[in-house]
Design a protein around this motif. Structure first.
Motif, PDB file in Angstrom:
ATOM      1  N   GLU A 266      14.939   1.000 -12.895  1.00 31.78           N
ATOM      2  CA  GLU A 266      14.971  -0.004 -11.834  1.00 31.78           C
ATOM      3  C   GLU A 266      15.174  -1.346 -12.517  1.00 31.78           C
ATOM      4  O   GLU A 266      14.330  -1.772 -13.306  1.00 31.78           O
TER       5      GLU A 266
ATOM      6  N   ARG B 176       3.246   4.546 -10.128  1.00 35.64           N
ATOM      7  CA  ARG B 176       4.424   3.932 -10.746  1.00 35.64           C
ATOM      8  C   ARG B 176       4.005   3.371 -12.096  1.00 35.64           C
ATOM      9  O   ARG B 176       2.988   2.696 -12.192  1.00 35.64           O
TER      10      ARG B 176
ATOM     11  N   TYR C 209       0.932  14.160  -3.299  1.00 34.34           N
ATOM     12  CA  TYR C 209       0.545  12.878  -3.890  1.00 34.34           C
ATOM     13  C   TYR C 209      -0.972  12.733  -3.969  1.00 34.34           C
ATOM     14  O   TYR C 209      -1.501  12.169  -4.911  1.00 34.34           O
TER      15      TYR C 209
ATOM     16  N   VAL D 111      11.200   3.565 -15.280  1.00 40.48           N
ATOM     17  CA  VAL D 111       9.973   3.761 -14.531  1.00 40.48           C
ATOM     18  C   VAL D 111       9.709   5.238 -14.325  1.00 40.48           C
ATOM     19  O   VAL D 111      10.619   6.011 -14.034  1.00 40.48           O
TER      20      VAL D 111
ATOM     21  N   LYS E 178       8.882  -4.282  -3.956  1.00 43.93           N
ATOM     22  CA  LYS E 178      10.293  -4.515  -3.650  1.00 43.93           C
ATOM     23  C   LYS E 178      10.898  -3.293  -2.922  1.00 43.93           C
ATOM     24  O   LYS E 178      11.471  -3.427  -1.843  1.00 43.93           O
TER      25      LYS E 178
ATOM     26  N   LYS F 171       0.813  -1.224   0.000  1.00 39.86           N
ATOM     27  CA  LYS F 171       0.000   0.000   0.000  1.00 39.86           C
ATOM     28  C   LYS F 171       0.845   1.273   0.000  1.00 39.86           C
ATOM     29  O   LYS F 171       0.363   2.336  -0.359  1.00 39.86           O
TER      30      LYS F 171
ATOM     31  N   ILE G 152       2.823   4.491  -0.469  1.00 41.71           N
ATOM     32  CA  ILE G 152       2.932   5.368  -1.639  1.00 41.71           C
ATOM     33  C   ILE G 152       4.222   6.181  -1.628  1.00 41.71           C
ATOM     34  O   ILE G 152       4.425   7.057  -2.457  1.00 41.71           O
ATOM     35  N   ARG G 153       5.084   5.903  -0.670  1.00 36.84           N
ATOM     36  CA  ARG G 153       6.387   6.555  -0.577  1.00 36.84           C
ATOM     37  C   ARG G 153       6.271   8.078  -0.451  1.00 36.84           C
ATOM     38  O   ARG G 153       6.994   8.831  -1.094  1.00 36.84           O
TER      39      ARG G 153
ATOM     40  N   PHE H 255       7.439   7.753 -11.903  1.00 40.55           N
ATOM     41  CA  PHE H 255       6.682   7.669 -10.654  1.00 40.55           C
ATOM     42  C   PHE H 255       6.498   9.047 -10.043  1.00 40.55           C
ATOM     43  O   PHE H 255       7.222   9.988 -10.344  1.00 40.55           O
TER      44      PHE H 255
ATOM     45  N   LEU I  52      15.044   0.949  -4.165  1.00 41.27           N
ATOM     46  CA  LEU I  52      14.426   1.410  -5.412  1.00 41.27           C
ATOM     47  C   LEU I  52      13.467   2.557  -5.094  1.00 41.27           C
ATOM     48  O   LEU I  52      12.673   2.462  -4.161  1.00 41.27           O
ATOM     49  N   PRO I  53      13.545   3.634  -5.857  1.00 41.74           N
ATOM     50  CA  PRO I  53      12.811   4.836  -5.479  1.00 41.74           C
ATOM     51  C   PRO I  53      11.304   4.810  -5.749  1.00 41.74           C
ATOM     52  O   PRO I  53      10.563   5.544  -5.114  1.00 41.74           O
ATOM     53  N   SER I  54      10.852   4.008  -6.679  1.00 42.72           N
ATOM     54  CA  SER I  54       9.426   4.063  -7.028  1.00 42.72           C
ATOM     55  C   SER I  54       8.606   3.192  -6.088  1.00 42.72           C
ATOM     56  O   SER I  54       9.136   2.286  -5.450  1.00 42.72           O
ATOM     57  N   PRO I  55       7.301   3.456  -5.981  1.00 41.26           N
ATOM     58  CA  PRO I  55       6.468   2.653  -5.078  1.00 41.26           C
ATOM     59  C   PRO I  55       6.142   1.273  -5.652  1.00 41.26           C
ATOM     60  O   PRO I  55       5.107   1.085  -6.258  1.00 41.26           O
ATOM     61  N   SER I  56       7.072   0.347  -5.495  1.00 41.58           N
ATOM     62  CA  SER I  56       6.827  -1.044  -5.877  1.00 41.58           C
ATOM     63  C   SER I  56       6.983  -1.869  -4.609  1.00 41.58           C
ATOM     64  O   SER I  56       7.599  -1.408  -3.651  1.00 41.58           O
TER      65      SER I  56
END
Lengths: 283, 279, 337
Positions: C250, C63, C237, C255, A208, A172, A174-175, C257, A202-206
């Motif tokens: 990545e 993302r 956001y 990506v 991982k 969930k 969202i960073r 985001f 890793l900077p994006s909201p995944s």
């Protein structure tokens, strides 16, 4: 209590002991509050104190360039202790206006989870203390029992189930980094999430990256987190971050017999070492 | 519809080690049509990408008057530039662009020029110098003042010699005090003070400067003192740019997006941008 | 064309549409209101304040993979094949997409955004119960605005809905369903609308914000105004019009985001230079982007009045107050911002 709070704040400003008071004020006509920064004696009437004073205002000490006084509940004051231990603030740079606190309410009027097991209704460290007219209600014994239950419930689950639980939670994220930004003890000038050589997280909201972020943050607070619970309160997607912090708190207690935020003279276990440490790598 | 974020494959044809941590890469697009039609002007930039590592903006250091390839000069600093420095001839990278405006070529035509560069800031000026040398009839006298921290940090060393020998070009090189070596015959001193010493008259002249922000600031100040009007002074700005197309939202100064409305500005325009830049 | 449909007729409509569309609707998910693809019509919330995240997430996802790299070559991701339908979007969120169009569908069209926009129908649900934090009427929208929607549904509070088409695509969806409205239905709809609008008590003066922001760019006011802000990304956001993004690789994917201008490293360059290096500058940027720069560049304010920023701020900063309190002053030299 409010009158006394305002009077003390006024005195601190007048005496020149502080240049600013960080306190709570009413939020735009509603019952809730918002942080305020008071620099003039005649503005102390903005200060309020009640069960809507949820924020841990010691957060703002890290960017304060002036001598400041801060209104602190018991849980908040523990963060000041940790900040002193970690050489982030000098004890004489801050005036702690401790307030006795029974419990705080969330936006929906429910008692905050952390307040249900609170053991620091009266701050452990302060320069000025504002006492409550009504004594706080719980016995220490009840509190300890509840505390253990919260962690035990999590531990009782098998590892795979715990992993699934956390994966569902971290998914969930969202960073927005509100957990980091609200934390009085997240003061690194450069957060590990901002480092790119190497890119640890890793900077994006995944899933991982989110897992790495939340786990690394919890670990970095191990033995330091004072359980003010602000990270969990502000998380917009409702990740139960306190569960992580409490588990680590318990591990630290078991391993080192240490509770963060109580004694400014003590060294936090993970920043300390002893010659008789059982672990090879430490010596 | 064109995919504006698509990097076009390009092959590294040559790598020149300029200094310890600066390299110039010569590239050609894999697609012949694109190679033929890739049109750009001095001052424009491209997004340079290495798949799996990332993308970074670099100004083009080559001139459209010398077709058949493009060149970028990069200093090893972050994740992407580190990876660029690990590349070898024959490797494939990605290029998209060109983006931004240019060195106001029309405004320069018929004028004398003084080009003031510092460190790797000579890269976009090199594009302009090559362009102007190739279209010499359109421009007046040229003074080039270029400085670096030490003699080791000067880029385009061979080319500097050529420029110095070109008719109508006065080349002044300088290094910061302490940065000279035994053979050094150039000036010793910071770029703005050398500019003042050389003192090229502002008469019918444009001053174009590029280098570290602190140098630019003092060059602007010095030039103004020397009598240059704000509209006679031109510089390029550096900002973090992710898209190059005014969408990602980080390179703005006020309402102006550096990636689209810049990166080249006259000092007059910068003054109009106001507090956000001058702060 | 306006038609009157009962709730079960609407549910039947959704069920029919699911055959050809991925239907995205508001659902309750662990105490949070979220738009997400549904598989059953009984998942749909019919009465809800607004979702935590705006529907922008279906057009500019948190993302999004732009490319996969193979042997150094970028292979674009192909867009979603099935058509989508967003059911129950609030009018404020629909308007936000029209504002985002100005950024992503300008002369350099963003194909990822474009294809999602083209591929998606928007069915709105009027607000009958705006919250204290709502101020959509100050920004050219309203609890019953049709703008940007293919269809707008208005609950008449008795289990029937007026469904009004606002595009040929919308008209196609509702054709032949329910019955055509009569004067009485329309009167009731009007009443519901007036009631809803009446609940929005606070009217803002955006034009005064523009003037104050331009003139007050260098004002010491911002030194204090920014103090409370904790520099998190929540308001950015959750804002339906904030659209700043980052791009990074990545593993073997490129990506895109969400990113936020409140983060200290948002403008920080590899060299270490950071043009907006103070909290004050970053705090100010958000207000200026929305009520100054965007207005100057595109002629509209970058805000739809959904109130998410007010509701979600961890320290309860009221951005209406922040704007209101900017001291009115005459332009200072170099203060054009």
């Amino acid at each position: 209590m409010v009158e006394e709070l305002r009077k003390k704040a006024e005195e601190l400003l007048r005496s020149g002991k502080v240049e600013a008071i960080i306190g709570y004020q009413r939020s735009n006509g509603s019952a809730s509050t918002t942080p305020c920064f008071i620099e003039a004696e005649d503005e102390v009437t903005r200060l309020v104190w009640d069960e809507h004073c949820v924020y841990n205002l010691t957060l703002y000490l890290k960017e304060m360039k002036k001598k400041a006084g801060v209104v602190a509940k018991g849980c908040d004051a523990k963060a000041v202790v940790a900040l002193i231990q970690e050489n982030q603030i000098e004890r004489d740079q801050v005036q702690i206006i401790g307030v006795e606190c029974e419990r705080q309410l969330d936006g929906k009027g429910r008692v905050l989870e952390k307040c249900k097991t609170c053991q620091v209704h009266i701050p452990g460290i302060y320069d000025v203390l504002i006492r409550s007219k009504t004594p706080t209600s719980k016995t220490e014994k009840e509190e300890l029992a509840e505390e253990d239950d919260a962690v035990r419930e999590l531990e009782a689950k098998p590892v795979s189930e715990r992993w699934r639980f956390w994966q569902k939670q971290f998914e969930k994220c969202i960073r927005c980094y509100a957990c980091r930004q609200i934390c009085p003890l997240c003061y690194c000038p450069e957060c590990i999430t901002e480092k790119t050589m190497p890119q640890w997280i890793l900077p994006s909201p995944s899933l991982k990256g989110n897992t790495a972020w939340n786990v690394v943050r919890a670990f970095h607070l191990a033995g330091r987190c004072v359980d003010c619970g602000e990270c969990e309160r502000v998380c917009p997607v409702g990740i139960p971050l306190r569960k992580l912090n409490k588990k680590l708190e318990k591990e630290i207690k078991t391993m080192f017999d240490y509770v963060p935020g109580l004694d400014p003279e003590k060294k936090p276990p993970l920043t300390d070492f002893r010659m008789d440490d059982p672990e090879e790598f430490v010596r | 519809m064109e995919n504006i974020y698509l990097p076009h494959p390009a092959i590294i044809k040559e790598i020149i080690q300029e200094t310890k941590d600066v390299k110039t890469l010569t590239l050609t697009f894999e697609d012949e049509g694109l190679q033929k039609n890739f049109a750009y002007l001095p001052g424009q930039f491209v997004e340079f990408s290495i798949g799996g590592v990332g993308e970074a903006p670099f100004c083009l250091a080559s001139s459209p008057t010398r077709p058949g390839y493009i060149q970028c000069t990069t200093k090893k600093a972050g994740k992407v530039t580190q990876a660029i420095h690990d590349l070898e001839v024959g490797d494939r990278v990605g290029i998209r662009g060109p983006y931004g405006n240019s060195f106001l070529l029309e405004g320069l035509k018929g004028k004398n020029l003084v080009l003031v560069g510092g460190g790797i800031g000579l890269a976009p000026l090199r594009s302009l110098i090559q362009y102007v040398l190739d279209e010499k009839d359109d421009y007046g006298k040229i003074v080039i003042i270029y400085g670096a921290k030490t003699t080791e940090d000067l880029v385009y060393k061979k080319e500097l010699e050529e420029w110095g020998k070109s008719p109508g070009v006065e080349l002044v090189l300088t290094v910061d005090p302490g940065g000279e070596d035994k053979e050094w015959k150039g000036e010793i001193g910071l770029v703005p003070s050398i500019l003042e010493k050389v003192n090229p008259s502002p008469d019918k002249r444009m001053l174009i400067t590029c280098g570290p922000p602190i140098m630019i600031k003092f060059v602007l100040f010095t030039a103004a003192k020397m009598g240059y009007q704000p509209k006679q002074i031109v510089t390029t700005l550096e900002r973090k740019m992710k898209c190059g197309l005014g969408k990602c939202g980080r390179c703005n100064i006020g309402r102006t997006y550096i990636c689209q409305d810049g990166p080249v500005f006259t000092y007059k325009q910068l003054e109009d941008l106001g507090a956000d830049y001058l702060a | 064309m306006k038609r009157l449909l009962k709730k079960d007729e609407l549910e039947k409509m959704v069920a029919d549409l699911m055959e050809n569309y991925d239907v995205i609707a508001p659902v309750l998910k662990e105490e949070l209101i979220a738009f997400q693809p549904i598989t059953r019509t009984d998942q749909i919330l019919w009465d809800y304040p607004n979702s935590l995240k705006p529907v922008k997430e279906f057009f500019l996802p948190p993302r999004e993979v732009l490319f996969r790299f193979k042997q150094g070559k970028a292979e674009p991701m192909s867009p979603a094949p099935k058509k989508r339908l967003i059911w129950g979007s609030r009018p404020c969120d629909a308007r936000s997409l029209l504002l985002l169009d100005k950024v992503f569908l300008d002369e350099t069209k963003d194909i990822y955004y474009f294809e999602k926009r083209e591929n998606t129908l928007l069915i709105g649900l009027s607000c009958s119960d705006p919250q204290e934090s709502c101020f959509c009427t100050s920004f050219g929208s309203g609890p019953h605005s049709k703008e940007g929607l293919d269809l707008l549904m208005t609950h008449l509070k008795d289990g029937t809905f007026v469904v009004e088409s606002n595009s040929p695509r919308g008209e196609e969806l509702v054709k032949g369903r329910g019955r055509v409205v009569n004067t009485k239905d329309e009167e009731r709809q009007e009443k519901v609308k007036e009631e809803a609008e009446g609940k929005i008590e606070r009217a803002l003066q955006p034009d005064s914000f523009l003037e104050k922001l331009v003139n007050g760019f260098g004002s010491p006011y911002w030194d204090k105004a920014c103090l409370q802000c904790i520099s998190c990304g929540i308001c950015r956001y959750l804002c339906p019009t904030c659209h700043c993004f980052d791009i990074a690789d990545e593993d073997s994917e490129r990506v895109r985001f969400w990113d936020a201008c409140s983060f200290p490293n948002f403008t920080k360059m590899t060299s270490g230079e950071n043009p907006r290096h103070t909290k004050r500058e970053r705090f100010k940027q958000w207000y200026n982007h929305k009520f100054n720069y965007f207005k100057q560049n595109h002629g509209v304010f970058l805000c739809v009045g959904c109130g998410r920023c007010l509701r979600s701020c961890p320290v309860k900063i009221d951005f209406r107050e922040v704007l209101d309190r900017i001291p009115a002053q005459t332009a200072s030299p170099g203060g054009k911002g």
